[in-house]
Design a protein around this motif. Structure first.
Motif, PDB file in Angstrom:
ATOM      1  N   ALA A   1      16.358  16.632  -3.727  1.00  0.00           N
ATOM      2  CA  ALA A   1      15.577  17.431  -2.772  1.00  0.00           C
ATOM      3  C   ALA A   1      14.767  16.436  -1.953  1.00  0.00           C
ATOM      4  O   ALA A   1      15.263  15.356  -1.698  1.00  0.00           O
ATOM      5  N   ASP A   2      13.556  16.760  -1.592  1.00  0.00           N
ATOM      6  CA  ASP A   2      12.864  15.795  -0.734  1.00  0.00           C
ATOM      7  C   ASP A   2      11.877  14.917  -1.483  1.00  0.00           C
ATOM      8  O   ASP A   2      10.871  14.516  -0.947  1.00  0.00           O
ATOM      9  N   PHE A   3      12.190  14.594  -2.722  1.00  0.00           N
ATOM     10  CA  PHE A   3      11.375  13.670  -3.515  1.00  0.00           C
ATOM     11  C   PHE A   3      11.991  12.289  -3.342  1.00  0.00           C
ATOM     12  O   PHE A   3      13.040  12.007  -3.909  1.00  0.00           O
TER      13      PHE A   3
ATOM     14  N   LYS B   1       0.851  -1.198   0.000  1.00  0.00           N
ATOM     15  CA  LYS B   1       0.000   0.000   0.000  1.00  0.00           C
ATOM     16  C   LYS B   1       0.882   1.242   0.000  1.00  0.00           C
ATOM     17  O   LYS B   1       1.740   1.394   0.868  1.00  0.00           O
ATOM     18  N   LEU B   2       0.672   2.098  -0.989  1.00  0.00           N
ATOM     19  CA  LEU B   2       1.520   3.285  -1.136  1.00  0.00           C
ATOM     20  C   LEU B   2       0.828   4.533  -0.592  1.00  0.00           C
ATOM     21  O   LEU B   2      -0.369   4.731  -0.791  1.00  0.00           O
ATOM     22  N   ALA B   3       1.599   5.377   0.100  1.00  0.00           N
ATOM     23  CA  ALA B   3       1.088   6.686   0.513  1.00  0.00           C
ATOM     24  C   ALA B   3       1.971   7.742  -0.123  1.00  0.00           C
ATOM     25  O   ALA B   3       3.190   7.696   0.034  1.00  0.00           O
ATOM     26  N   ILE B   4       1.367   8.671  -0.859  1.00  0.00           N
ATOM     27  CA  ILE B   4       2.143   9.797  -1.394  1.00  0.00           C
ATOM     28  C   ILE B   4       1.935  10.968  -0.444  1.00  0.00           C
ATOM     29  O   ILE B   4       0.804  11.413  -0.236  1.00  0.00           O
TER      30      ILE B   4
ATOM     31  N   LEU C   1      -1.618  11.722   0.818  1.00  0.00           N
ATOM     32  CA  LEU C   1      -1.817  12.374   2.111  1.00  0.00           C
ATOM     33  C   LEU C   1      -1.293  13.807   2.033  1.00  0.00           C
ATOM     34  O   LEU C   1      -0.091  14.032   1.912  1.00  0.00           O
ATOM     35  N   PHE C   2      -2.199  14.775   2.071  1.00  0.00           N
ATOM     36  CA  PHE C   2      -1.795  16.175   2.055  1.00  0.00           C
ATOM     37  C   PHE C   2      -1.593  16.654   3.489  1.00  0.00           C
ATOM     38  O   PHE C   2      -2.435  16.410   4.349  1.00  0.00           O
ATOM     39  N   VAL C   3      -0.469  17.332   3.715  1.00  0.00           N
ATOM     40  CA  VAL C   3      -0.222  17.905   5.045  1.00  0.00           C
ATOM     41  C   VAL C   3      -0.313  19.410   4.913  1.00  0.00           C
ATOM     42  O   VAL C   3       0.468  20.030   4.193  1.00  0.00           O
ATOM     43  N   ASN C   4      -1.288  20.004   5.570  1.00  0.00           N
ATOM     44  CA  ASN C   4      -1.424  21.452   5.507  1.00  0.00           C
ATOM     45  C   ASN C   4      -0.544  22.077   6.587  1.00  0.00           C
ATOM     46  O   ASN C   4      -0.781  21.923   7.775  1.00  0.00           O
TER      47      ASN C   4
ATOM     48  N   THR D   1       6.124   4.807   1.391  1.00  0.00           N
ATOM     49  CA  THR D   1       5.738   6.207   1.190  1.00  0.00           C
ATOM     50  C   THR D   1       6.574   6.827   0.073  1.00  0.00           C
ATOM     51  O   THR D   1       7.712   6.420  -0.157  1.00  0.00           O
ATOM     52  N   VAL D   2       5.980   7.809  -0.599  1.00  0.00           N
ATOM     53  CA  VAL D   2       6.752   8.648  -1.513  1.00  0.00           C
ATOM     54  C   VAL D   2       6.450  10.081  -1.118  1.00  0.00           C
ATOM     55  O   VAL D   2       5.282  10.450  -0.981  1.00  0.00           O
ATOM     56  N   SER D   3       7.477  10.892  -0.881  1.00  0.00           N
ATOM     57  CA  SER D   3       7.213  12.292  -0.556  1.00  0.00           C
ATOM     58  C   SER D   3       7.494  13.144  -1.776  1.00  0.00           C
ATOM     59  O   SER D   3       8.451  12.899  -2.509  1.00  0.00           O
TER      60      SER D   3
END
Ligand code: UDP
Ligand code: MG
Length: 326
Positions: free
Chosen positions: A163-165, A3-6, A44-47, A98-100
Motif C-alpha cells: 500500500a502506501d507505506f 534527517k527523517l520525515a514520517i 509531518l501530519f497532513v490534514n 521520508t517514510v509515508s
C-alpha cells in the motif's frame, strides 16, 4: 546523519491521532538513540480537509513538541493520494529521507528501522509489503487480488500487496515531483522512477481506532485511476476486437453464401447478416484507431519525465568543480 520525515495523511482521524503521534515519536527517538537518523527528524501530519477535530489535535501536538511534530493543513479534502503527495513535497525540502504511513497504524512501525537500514545500504525506495491479508475482510482481499491481476494484465508495474507505506529518499521524492499528473496513483508512479528499490515485509494489523476512510466507492475510484492513468491497453483491446470481428465476418460471409446457394434462406437474410457483421467490425476498428490517437494525446498531456538521469560520468567533474571553487 540523515534527517527523517514520517509523513502521515489524516482524514477524520481524531481517534487515532494522539496514539499515532506518540507511537511515531517513540519510533523517531528510538532511531535517533541508535544513531541511525539525525536528532531533528520529525513527523509531518497532513490534514486532508478533516471535518472533525483532527487539525486541532495536530496543532496541540505541535504545541507540545514543536520540532518533533509538524503539520500541513490542506484547504479541503483531496483524497489520500494527493494528501500524501502534498506531505511528501512539503517534506522534500525539509529532510533527507521520508517514510509515508497511514494514521491508523495498520502498518507495522517496527519495520521502519529495516527500511532505514536498506536506505543506508543504497536503496532510494523501500516498499513495505504485507505478508498476509488476514486482517482484511474476505471481500477486500479478493477484490484486491483481482485488481493486482488486472494491473498486471494491463502491463502496469506495481509491487504486489504494497500500500502506501514506503520509504523514499529526498532525490526520489524530487524526481517524483516531476510527475505533474492530477489523477495520481502513487503505487504505479514509484516503480517508474527507476531508482534502486527493495521491500520489507510485515503483518498488517487492525486499525488502532476509528473506521476505514476508504469506502467501496473510493476503492473503485482508486482502482480505476490505477488503470486509466497508466495504461492505454483498453483502447488496443477495442482495436483488436475490430480485427477479430471483421475476420469473423468473412467466415460468416462464406457460411451465408453457402446457405444462400443451397437455398435454405429467407430472401434478404444473406445481405443483411453480412452487412451487420462487416459494418460492426469496421466500426470497432475505426473507434479503436481513433482511440490510438487519443491514447497518444493522453500520454503527451501527462508530460511525464521521459527519463531519470541517475549519474553522469563526463570526465569533467573535477575540473568543473575546481573552476567554480577557485
Ligand atoms: N485518508 C486521507 N484522505 C481521504 C481518505 C483517507 O488522507 O480522503 C487517509 C486516512 O486518514 C489514513 C489513510 O489515508 O491515514 C488510509 O485510509 P484508511 O486507513 O481509512 O484506508 P484503509 O486502510 O481502510 O484502506
Ligand atoms: Mg487503514
Amino acid at each position: 546523519m540523515d534527517k527523517l520525515a514520517i509523513v502521515v495523511p489524516c482524514y477524520n482521524e481524531e481517534e487515532t491521532l494522539e496514539i499515532a503521534s506518540r507511537t511515531l515519536r517513540e519510533v523517531l527517538e528510538d532511531l535517533i538513540g541508535k544513531g541511525k537518523i539525525s536528532g531533528d527528524s520529525f513527523v509531518l501530519f497532513v490534514n486532508d480537509g478533516s471535518r472533525d477535530r483532527t487539525w486541532e489535535l495536530i496543532e496541540e501536538e505541535h504545541g507540545k513538541y514543536p520540532s518533533r511534530v509538524l503539520g500541513v493543513k490542506l484547504a479541503g479534502n483531496v483524497g489520500h493520494q494527493l494528501a500524501l503527495t502534498a506531505g511528501l513535497l512539503t517534506a522534500m525540502d525539509l529532510c533527507d529521507v521520508t517514510v509515508s504511513i497511514d494514521a491508523d497504524l495498520q502498518d507495522d512501525v517496527a519495520v521502519i528501522e529495516e527500511m532505514i537500514d536498506k536506505y543506508h545500504g543504497g536503496c532510494d525506495i523501500v516498499y513495505g509489503v504485507r505478508k498476509k491479508r488476514n486482517t482484511d475482510t474476505f471481500f477486500k482481499r479478493t477484490t484486491a487480488q483481482c485488481f493486482y491481476r488486472l494491473m498486471k494484465m494491463m502491463g502496469i508495474r506495481t509491487v504486489y500487496n504494497h500500500a502506501d507505506f514506503r520509504l523514499m529518499s529526498q532525490r526520489a521524492v524530487r524526481e517524483f515531483s516531476r510527475y505533474r499528473e492530477s489523477n495520481l496513483y502513487l503505487r504505479g508512479v514509484m516503480p517508474l522512477l527507476g531508482y534502486q528499490s527493495d521491500c520489507v515485509y510485515y503483518d498488517r494489523k487492525e486499525r488502532v481506532a476509528g473506521e476505514s476512510k476508504y469506502p467501496f466507492n473510493k476503492m473503485v475510484a482508486l482502482a480505476f485511476d490505477g488503470i486509466s492513468s497508466f495504461s492505454i491497453k483498453p483502447i488496443s483491446l477495442i482495436l483488436g476486437m475490430g480485427v477479430i470481428i471483421i475476420s469473423i465476418s468473412f467466415l460468416a460471409g462464406i457460411y451465408a453464401l453457402v446457405s444462400y446457394f443451397s437455398g435454405h434462406v429467407v430472401p434478404g437474410w444473406t445481405s443483411l447478416i453480412l452487412s451487420i457483421w462487416f459494418l460492426g467490425g469496421i466500426q470497432l476498428l475505426a473507434i479503436g484507431l481513433v482511440g490510438q490517437y487519443i491514447g497518444k494525446i493522453y500520454i503527451e498531456v501527462k508530460g511525464r519525465p521521459r527519463y531519470n538521469i541517475e549519474k553522469v560520468l563526463t570526465g569533467q567533474e573535477e575540473t568543473g568543480s575546481s573552476e567554480i571553487s577557485t
